[in-house]
Design a protein around this motif. Structure first.
Motif, short mmCIF file in Angstrom:
data_model
loop_
_atom_site.label_atom_id
_atom_site.label_comp_id
_atom_site.label_asym_id
_atom_site.label_seq_id
_atom_site.Cartn_x
_atom_site.Cartn_y
_atom_site.Cartn_z
N ASP A 61 14.05 103.85 9.07
CA ASP A 61 14.02 105.10 8.33
C ASP A 61 12.98 105.12 7.23
O ASP A 61 11.89 105.64 7.40
CB ASP A 61 15.41 105.40 7.75
CG ASP A 61 16.47 105.44 8.83
OD1 ASP A 61 16.12 105.76 9.98
OD2 ASP A 61 17.62 105.13 8.54
N ASN A 62 13.31 104.57 6.09
CA ASN A 62 12.47 104.71 4.91
C ASN A 62 11.26 103.80 4.92
O ASN A 62 10.17 104.19 4.54
CB ASN A 62 13.29 104.42 3.66
CG ASN A 62 14.53 105.27 3.60
OD1 ASN A 62 14.54 106.38 4.13
ND2 ASN A 62 15.58 104.76 2.99
N GLU A 63 11.45 102.56 5.35
CA GLU A 63 10.40 101.57 5.19
C GLU A 63 9.19 101.80 6.07
O GLU A 63 8.09 101.38 5.73
CB GLU A 63 10.98 100.18 5.43
CG GLU A 63 12.00 99.84 4.35
CD GLU A 63 12.81 98.60 4.64
OE1 GLU A 63 13.16 97.92 3.69
OE2 GLU A 63 13.11 98.34 5.82
N LEU A 64 9.35 102.46 7.17
CA LEU A 64 8.22 102.67 8.08
C LEU A 64 7.42 103.93 7.78
O LEU A 64 6.38 104.14 8.38
CB LEU A 64 8.71 102.71 9.53
CG LEU A 64 9.02 101.35 10.13
CD1 LEU A 64 9.52 101.52 11.55
CD2 LEU A 64 7.82 100.44 10.11
N THR A 65 7.86 104.72 6.82
CA THR A 65 7.15 105.98 6.56
C THR A 65 5.73 105.76 6.06
O THR A 65 4.86 106.57 6.32
CB THR A 65 7.91 106.87 5.55
OG1 THR A 65 8.15 106.10 4.37
CG2 THR A 65 9.22 107.38 6.13
N ASP A 66 5.49 104.65 5.36
CA ASP A 66 4.15 104.37 4.83
C ASP A 66 3.32 103.49 5.74
O ASP A 66 2.19 103.16 5.41
CB ASP A 66 4.26 103.70 3.45
CG ASP A 66 4.91 104.62 2.43
OD1 ASP A 66 4.78 105.85 2.57
OD2 ASP A 66 5.57 104.10 1.50
#
Length: 92
Positions: A61-66
């Motif tokens: 979820d969150n960690e791969l957004t960047d």
């Protein structure tokens, strides 16, 4: 236990190639993952392989957004692996 980052980087690149079904020769640190045609299903397989091999969990979820380039993915994976190893050492 210290991590040999060069060896770890090579292992991770091999995993990206294998799980992402990409020619290993095409993978460079600066290369955007999109150019390698790595889809979200491939990402899941790569992350599962990392978790299985190193015990380090990376959230989709969150960690791969960047994560845009291969290097971004490597940095995230190595950080998670080192965190996991540090936690195991602390528990020992």
């Amino acid at each position: 236990m210290s991590t040999d980052r060069d060896a770890l980087t090579r292992e991770l690149l091999d995993m990206v190639a294998e799980e992402g079904m990409v020619d290993r020769a095409e993978i460079t640190a600066e290369r955007p993952l999109e150019e390698l045609d790595i889809q979200s299903a491939d990402f899941i397989m790569i992350l599962m392989a990392i978790e299985e091999r190193y015990g380090a969990y990376v959230s989709m979820d969150n960690e791969l957004t960047d994560v845009v380039t291969v290097q971004d993915l490597l940095d995230l994976a190595i950080a998670k692996i080192e965190e996991h190893q540090a936690a195991e050492t602390a528990e020992a």
